[in-house]
Write a protein that holds these residues in place. Structure first.
Motif, PDB file in Angstrom:
ATOM      1  N   ALA A 114      -7.879  -6.730  -3.698  1.00 51.77           N
ATOM      2  CA  ALA A 114      -7.089  -7.272  -4.809  1.00 51.77           C
ATOM      3  C   ALA A 114      -5.601  -7.325  -4.476  1.00 51.77           C
ATOM      4  N   GLN A 115      -5.228  -6.756  -3.347  1.00 54.18           N
ATOM      5  CA  GLN A 115      -3.824  -6.664  -2.942  1.00 54.18           C
ATOM      6  C   GLN A 115      -2.973  -6.077  -4.064  1.00 54.18           C
ATOM      7  N   SER A 116      -3.558  -5.052  -4.718  1.00 59.95           N
ATOM      8  CA  SER A 116      -2.859  -4.427  -5.838  1.00 59.95           C
ATOM      9  C   SER A 116      -1.859  -3.368  -5.375  1.00 59.95           C
ATOM     10  N   ALA A 117      -1.897  -3.028  -4.095  1.00 61.23           N
ATOM     11  CA  ALA A 117      -0.947  -2.063  -3.540  1.00 61.23           C
ATOM     12  C   ALA A 117      -0.560  -2.544  -2.151  1.00 61.23           C
ATOM     13  N   SER A 118       0.640  -2.202  -1.739  1.00 61.45           N
ATOM     14  CA  SER A 118       1.064  -2.588  -0.397  1.00 61.45           C
ATOM     15  C   SER A 118       0.232  -1.835   0.632  1.00 61.45           C
ATOM     16  N   MET A 119       0.128  -2.405   1.817  1.00 57.48           N
ATOM     17  CA  MET A 119      -0.642  -1.759   2.875  1.00 57.48           C
ATOM     18  C   MET A 119      -0.039  -0.397   3.228  1.00 57.48           C
ATOM     19  N   ASP A 120       1.286  -0.306   3.237  1.00 61.48           N
ATOM     20  CA  ASP A 120       1.929   0.981   3.525  1.00 61.48           C
ATOM     21  C   ASP A 120       1.536   2.029   2.486  1.00 61.48           C
ATOM     22  N   ARG A 121       1.467   1.624   1.238  1.00 59.55           N
ATOM     23  CA  ARG A 121       1.077   2.555   0.169  1.00 59.55           C
ATOM     24  C   ARG A 121      -0.372   2.994   0.346  1.00 59.55           C
ATOM     25  N   LEU A 122      -1.262   2.044   0.678  1.00 56.06           N
ATOM     26  CA  LEU A 122      -2.662   2.394   0.902  1.00 56.06           C
ATOM     27  C   LEU A 122      -2.801   3.367   2.072  1.00 56.06           C
ATOM     28  N   ILE A 123      -2.039   3.138   3.133  1.00 55.79           N
ATOM     29  CA  ILE A 123      -2.066   4.032   4.286  1.00 55.79           C
ATOM     30  C   ILE A 123      -1.615   5.433   3.872  1.00 55.79           C
ATOM     31  N   ASP A 124      -0.541   5.503   3.115  1.00 57.02           N
ATOM     32  CA  ASP A 124      -0.023   6.813   2.681  1.00 57.02           C
ATOM     33  C   ASP A 124      -1.021   7.550   1.790  1.00 57.02           C
TER      34      ASP A 124
ATOM     35  N   LEU B 194      -8.631   3.971   7.969  1.00 51.94           N
ATOM     36  CA  LEU B 194      -7.241   4.309   8.257  1.00 51.94           C
ATOM     37  C   LEU B 194      -6.809   3.710   9.590  1.00 51.94           C
ATOM     38  N   VAL B 195      -7.663   3.790  10.596  1.00 50.52           N
ATOM     39  CA  VAL B 195      -7.343   3.203  11.905  1.00 50.52           C
ATOM     40  C   VAL B 195      -7.151   1.694  11.776  1.00 50.52           C
ATOM     41  N   ASP B 196      -8.051   1.032  11.051  1.00 51.87           N
ATOM     42  CA  ASP B 196      -7.925  -0.420  10.851  1.00 51.87           C
ATOM     43  C   ASP B 196      -6.614  -0.776  10.157  1.00 51.87           C
ATOM     44  N   PHE B 197      -6.272  -0.016   9.107  1.00 49.06           N
ATOM     45  CA  PHE B 197      -5.019  -0.264   8.388  1.00 49.06           C
ATOM     46  C   PHE B 197      -3.807  -0.055   9.299  1.00 49.06           C
ATOM     47  N   LEU B 198      -3.809   1.028  10.070  1.00 44.65           N
ATOM     48  CA  LEU B 198      -2.674   1.326  10.955  1.00 44.65           C
ATOM     49  C   LEU B 198      -2.514   0.252  12.027  1.00 44.65           C
ATOM     50  N   ILE B 199      -3.616  -0.208  12.589  1.00 40.30           N
ATOM     51  CA  ILE B 199      -3.541  -1.255  13.613  1.00 40.30           C
ATOM     52  C   ILE B 199      -3.068  -2.560  12.994  1.00 40.30           C
ATOM     53  N   ALA B 200      -3.594  -2.898  11.821  1.00 39.47           N
ATOM     54  CA  ALA B 200      -3.194  -4.137  11.146  1.00 39.47           C
ATOM     55  C   ALA B 200      -1.700  -4.161  10.855  1.00 39.47           C
ATOM     56  N   GLU B 201      -1.149  -3.008  10.512  1.00 43.23           N
ATOM     57  CA  GLU B 201       0.279  -2.911  10.199  1.00 43.23           C
ATOM     58  C   GLU B 201       1.129  -2.583  11.427  1.00 43.23           C
ATOM     59  N   GLU B 202       0.469  -2.499  12.585  1.00 48.76           N
ATOM     60  CA  GLU B 202       1.133  -2.172  13.847  1.00 48.76           C
ATOM     61  C   GLU B 202       1.898  -0.853  13.779  1.00 48.76           C
ATOM     62  N   ARG B 203       1.328   0.091  13.070  1.00 49.60           N
ATOM     63  CA  ARG B 203       1.891   1.441  13.008  1.00 49.60           C
ATOM     64  C   ARG B 203       1.199   2.283  14.074  1.00 49.60           C
ATOM     65  N   LEU B 204       1.377   1.856  15.312  1.00 49.53           N
ATOM     66  CA  LEU B 204       0.642   2.434  16.429  1.00 49.53           C
ATOM     67  C   LEU B 204       1.157   3.823  16.800  1.00 49.53           C
ATOM     68  N   TYR B 205       2.436   4.066  16.607  1.00 49.60           N
ATOM     69  CA  TYR B 205       2.969   5.410  16.862  1.00 49.60           C
ATOM     70  C   TYR B 205       2.357   6.391  15.873  1.00 49.60           C
ATOM     71  N   ASP B 206       2.225   5.985  14.608  1.00 47.64           N
ATOM     72  CA  ASP B 206       1.586   6.842  13.602  1.00 47.64           C
ATOM     73  C   ASP B 206       0.138   7.133  13.997  1.00 47.64           C
ATOM     74  N   LEU B 207      -0.570   6.101  14.456  1.00 48.02           N
ATOM     75  CA  LEU B 207      -1.950   6.277  14.890  1.00 48.02           C
ATOM     76  C   LEU B 207      -2.027   7.298  16.021  1.00 48.02           C
ATOM     77  N   GLN B 208      -1.119   7.190  16.968  1.00 50.99           N
ATOM     78  CA  GLN B 208      -1.093   8.142  18.078  1.00 50.99           C
ATOM     79  C   GLN B 208      -0.852   9.563  17.576  1.00 50.99           C
ATOM     80  N   GLN B 209       0.046   9.717  16.629  1.00 50.63           N
ATOM     81  CA  GLN B 209       0.328  11.036  16.063  1.00 50.63           C
ATOM     82  C   GLN B 209      -0.896  11.606  15.346  1.00 50.63           C
TER      83      GLN B 209
END
Length: 170
Positions: free
Chosen positions: A58-68, A92-107
């Motif tokens: 529904a895109q009711s929340a930003s991807m960053d918010r969903l990740i958090d 969570l991995v799919d969301f992080l990759i989609a948002e290119e938050r790869l450093y977060d994924l590594q952490q």
């Protein structure tokens, strides 16, 4: 947990159903389940489907918010010494990759927020090495820890690393 109605009302509520309407106005029914103390039980599968997937669709929340929120949910599960379902980690991995938050994924991998799985290893290997050079090695190490030697051989042979692939063959 959400507290259910107390006393005799709790016993009556156990037979009821919780109606959840999705954005297509088609309602779904989930049987209500309570623990012996009268608290409503919500499974990880319910949270996955009715919170994270529905919010994303529904895109009711930003991807960053969903990740958090998903990260905090996984942390909460861990804090209570419960095992998180693999589909939550994969999401969570799919969301992080989609948002290119790869450093977060590594952490998250380094600090064991996410457990090793073949899905996560393959997702790491699919990341362009120019965007995140260590993702390849993280994926290979994970496959090795999981003893997924078939996948390791395929990846090494695809990269032309025949010598390394042969070292894995007994």
């Amino acid at each position: 947990p959400l507290e259910a109605q107390n006393g005799d009302d709790t016993k009556q509520a156990q037979g009821q159903e919780l109606r959840i309407a999705d954005n297509t106005e088609v309602s779904r029914r989930l049987p209500l389940r309570f623990n012996p103390h009268g608290y409503l039980l919500v499974s990880q599968a319910n949270v996955f489907e009715y919170v994270f997937c529905k919010s994303h669709e529904a895109q009711s929340a930003s991807m960053d918010r969903l990740i958090d929120v998903l990260t905090e949910y996984l942390r909460s599960i861990s804090r209570f010494h419960m095992k998180s379902e693999s589909f939550l980690n994969d999401l969570l991995v799919d969301f992080l990759i989609a948002e290119e938050r790869l450093y977060d994924l590594q952490q998250y991998l380094q600090y064991h927020v996410l457990e090793d799985s073949p899905y996560i290893a393959r997702a790491l290997l699919s990341i362009d090495e120019r965007k995140h050079p260590s993702s390849y090695q993280l994926g290979m190490d994970m496959l090795f820890r999981l003893k997924e030697f078939g996948d390791l051989l395929r990846v090494l042979l695809a990269k032309g690393k025949v010598r390394y692939a042969l070292s894995l063959v007994p």
